[in-house]
Design an enzyme around this catalytic site. Structure first.
Site, PDB file in Angstrom:
ATOM      1  N   CYS A  83       3.042  -5.967  16.017  1.00  0.00           N
ATOM      2  CA  CYS A  83       2.312  -5.056  16.914  1.00  0.00           C
ATOM      3  C   CYS A  83       0.841  -5.478  16.935  1.00  0.00           C
ATOM      4  O   CYS A  83       0.250  -5.730  15.895  1.00  0.00           O
ATOM      5  CB  CYS A  83       2.452  -3.597  16.449  1.00  0.00           C
ATOM      6  N   CYS A  91       3.087   8.305   1.630  1.00  0.00           N
ATOM      7  CA  CYS A  91       3.495   7.353   2.665  1.00  0.00           C
ATOM      8  C   CYS A  91       3.793   6.029   1.970  1.00  0.00           C
ATOM      9  O   CYS A  91       2.922   5.450   1.320  1.00  0.00           O
ATOM     10  CB  CYS A  91       2.359   7.206   3.669  1.00  0.00           C
ATOM     11  N   CYS A 141      -3.999   1.380   7.960  1.00  0.00           N
ATOM     12  CA  CYS A 141      -2.792   1.016   7.258  1.00  0.00           C
ATOM     13  C   CYS A 141      -2.647  -0.508   7.210  1.00  0.00           C
ATOM     14  O   CYS A 141      -2.700  -1.175   8.235  1.00  0.00           O
ATOM     15  CB  CYS A 141      -1.631   1.631   8.039  1.00  0.00           C
ATOM     16  N   CYS A 191       5.192  -7.599   7.540  1.00  0.00           N
ATOM     17  CA  CYS A 191       6.026  -7.090   8.627  1.00  0.00           C
ATOM     18  C   CYS A 191       6.156  -8.198   9.654  1.00  0.00           C
ATOM     19  O   CYS A 191       5.241  -8.989   9.827  1.00  0.00           O
ATOM     20  CB  CYS A 191       5.334  -5.871   9.262  1.00  0.00           C
ATOM     21  N   CYS A 235      -1.998  -3.643  14.797  1.00  0.00           N
ATOM     22  CA  CYS A 235      -1.686  -3.272  13.413  1.00  0.00           C
ATOM     23  C   CYS A 235      -2.046  -4.387  12.444  1.00  0.00           C
ATOM     24  O   CYS A 235      -1.790  -5.563  12.708  1.00  0.00           O
ATOM     25  CB  CYS A 235      -0.187  -2.970  13.328  1.00  0.00           C
ATOM     26  N   GLU A 280       0.823  -1.207   0.000  1.00  0.00           N
ATOM     27  CA  GLU A 280       0.000   0.000   0.000  1.00  0.00           C
ATOM     28  C   GLU A 280       0.856   1.255   0.000  1.00  0.00           C
ATOM     29  O   GLU A 280       1.888   1.312   0.668  1.00  0.00           O
ATOM     30  CB  GLU A 280      -0.852   0.043   1.271  1.00  0.00           C
TER      31      GLU A 280
HETATM   32  N1  SAH Z   1       7.091  -0.096  11.447  1.00  0.00           N
HETATM   33  C1  SAH Z   1       7.101   1.326  11.479  1.00  0.00           C
HETATM   34  C2  SAH Z   1       6.339   2.011  10.357  1.00  0.00           C
HETATM   35  C3  SAH Z   1       5.019   1.429   9.960  1.00  0.00           C
HETATM   36  S1  SAH Z   1       3.627   1.613  11.061  1.00  0.00           S
HETATM   37  C4  SAH Z   1       6.633   1.821  12.826  1.00  0.00           C
HETATM   38  O1  SAH Z   1       6.248   0.997  13.658  1.00  0.00           O
HETATM   39  O2  SAH Z   1       6.690   3.006  13.072  1.00  0.00           O
HETATM   40  C5  SAH Z   1       3.216   3.319  10.936  1.00  0.00           C
HETATM   41  C6  SAH Z   1       2.470   3.855  12.158  1.00  0.00           C
HETATM   42  O3  SAH Z   1       1.092   3.451  12.150  1.00  0.00           O
HETATM   43  C7  SAH Z   1       3.048   3.365  13.459  1.00  0.00           C
HETATM   44  O4  SAH Z   1       3.090   4.394  14.404  1.00  0.00           O
HETATM   45  C8  SAH Z   1       2.048   2.320  13.852  1.00  0.00           C
HETATM   46  O5  SAH Z   1       2.154   2.021  15.196  1.00  0.00           O
HETATM   47  C9  SAH Z   1       0.750   2.954  13.423  1.00  0.00           C
HETATM   48  N2  SAH Z   1      -0.386   2.042  13.303  1.00  0.00           N
HETATM   49  C10 SAH Z   1      -0.395   0.772  12.898  1.00  0.00           C
HETATM   50  N3  SAH Z   1      -1.638   0.246  12.947  1.00  0.00           N
HETATM   51  C11 SAH Z   1      -2.430   1.221  13.384  1.00  0.00           C
HETATM   52  C12 SAH Z   1      -3.832   1.299  13.654  1.00  0.00           C
HETATM   53  N4  SAH Z   1      -4.633   0.257  13.487  1.00  0.00           N
HETATM   54  N5  SAH Z   1      -4.308   2.477  14.072  1.00  0.00           N
HETATM   55  C13 SAH Z   1      -3.505   3.548  14.245  1.00  0.00           C
HETATM   56  N6  SAH Z   1      -2.193   3.537  14.010  1.00  0.00           N
HETATM   57  C14 SAH Z   1      -1.648   2.384  13.611  1.00  0.00           C
END
Ligand code: SAH
Length: 349
Positions: A117, A106, A334, A113, A120, A93
């Site tokens: 997390c 972005c 995302c 990944c 995510c 994406e």
């Molecule tokens: N791996 C990197 C970049 C990708 S995630 C990182 O962790 O920073 C980009 C951002 O989106 C991160 O801050 C992540 O924690 C956040 N993110 C992921 N899923 C999300 C969700 N469901 N709602 C809000 N933010 C989210």
């Protein structure tokens, strides 16, 4: 993957070497390099290159061009979300956003990944593979092509953990910044990490003028451990020490991303603890309303609570903002678009 070298994945010295190797004049490399970053995907559009050299390039190299699989456009704010597919079947994406000060894109740095997390969507099916620098560049160029707009700011904040693919992301930044290539200022490039400390240290050395964002999401190890498995390897204390060292070395303000999850990390107590731990650091906290991902079962904080959280931080001298929700009418947190599509291609594990 294709074995022929991808011209979008070559820095100028590599291209110059290739020209010398095939008996061409060195300045040809600069001409080709320019074409590549102007978005050309057909060798025959390189009009100042001889037919003979174009034929050689066609035979021996490729120009990665992702296929547009899906697009979602926000009527409300002009955000466009693309799902781009590569020739091996992996899709990523890329999001185009319009801000008052310019257009931002972005990009994803990996297909999938492996950081896991909990909130995510990107990590749900694990890591498929790293993207090359040329593929990440192709996301930027394809976003320009699809939106018809010039990109002024690039954030590496899509699917993937950039510091888990450091070498390719570093090359991508060099290509993007190269004055004879895309020519984007370091100040307009931002990388976001979940907190891989060795990557933070390298980034401070390699790109002291670019911007760094850290996905913190919690005020202490107890809460962070339940949200981000990476905290087991890189807990808060050494992480925040690395962040302080980064700001001291670069004099750049660091951004902490903090996704507010209802009942987990959004209490006033959490805000106070966060403020204590960030106290005195050159930083800014970006509060992110959680995008609900149905697979995670987590709920976002409401606006009122987010504002209360922000006020606590501000009262303790920590600058904070609540991220503007762009593209809220085109659903999909995302990684969700990709997840849905990739499950059609590769069945879920
Ligand atoms: N791996 C990197 C970049 C990708 S995630 C990182 O962790 O920073 C980009 C951002 O989106 C991160 O801050 C992540 O924690 C956040 N993110 C992921 N899923 C999300 C969700 N469901 N709602 C809000 N933010 C989210």
């Amino acid at each position: 993957m294709c074995e022929k070298p991808d011209l979008r994945n070559m820095e100028l010295p590599e291209l110059q070497q290739m020209m010398e190797h095939i008996g061409e004049k060195k300045f040809r490399a600069e001409q080709i390099y320019k074409w590549i970053f102007s978005g050309v995907t057909d060798f025959d559009d390189m009009t100042n290159i001889s037919a003979e050299l174009r034929a050689k390039l066609k035979e021996n190299t490729v120009i990665t061009q992702p296929e547009l699989l899906r697009v979602q456009k926000s009527e409300a704010d002009g955000t466009q979300k693309y799902l781009f597919g590569f020739s091996d079947g992996n899709a990523v994406e890329t999001v185009f956003m319009k801000y008052k000060y310019g257009n931002s894109v972005c990009v994803s740095s990996q297909a999938g990944c492996r950081m896991g997390c909990r909130f995510c969507a990107s990590g749900i099916d694990g890591l498929r593979r790293n993207l090359t620098a040329g593929e990440i560049i192709s996301e930027v160029l394809a976003a320009e092509r699809e939106s018809g707009e010039k990109i002024n700011h690039v954030v590496v904040m899509g699917t993937g953990e950039p510091f888990d693919n450091y070498g390719n992301v570093a090359k991508f930044i060099r290509l993007l910044n190269s004055p004879k290539g895309f020519g984007l200022s370091m100040r307009n490039i931002t990388v976001s990490t979940c907190g891989l400390i060795p990557g933070i240290e390298k980034f401070a050395r390699d790109f002291p003028q670019a911007n760094l964002a850290i996905s913190l999401h919690a005020p202490n190890d107890e809460i962070r451990n339940t949200m981000m498995p990476v905290n087991g390897s890189y807990p808060m204390k050494p992480l925040l020490e690395a962040c302080r060292a980064y700001t001291e070395k670069t004099s750049r303000r660091i951004t902490f991303e903090y996704t507010l999850v209802s009942g987990k990390n959004d209490t006033k107590e959490a805000a106070r603890e966060l403020a204590r731990r960030l106290s005195g650091m050159l930083c800014h906290v970006n509060l992110i309303p959680l995008n609900a991902v149905k697979e995670t079962g987590l709920k976002g904080t409401d606006r009122k609570n987010a504002e209360a959280f922000m006020k606590v931080l501000e009262s303790k001298g920590i600058p904070a903002t609540i991220r503007r929700e762009l593209g809220s009418d085109i659903d999909a947190a995302c990684g969700q678009l990709r997840l849905a599509e990739s499950r059609k291609i590769h069945p879920a594990k």
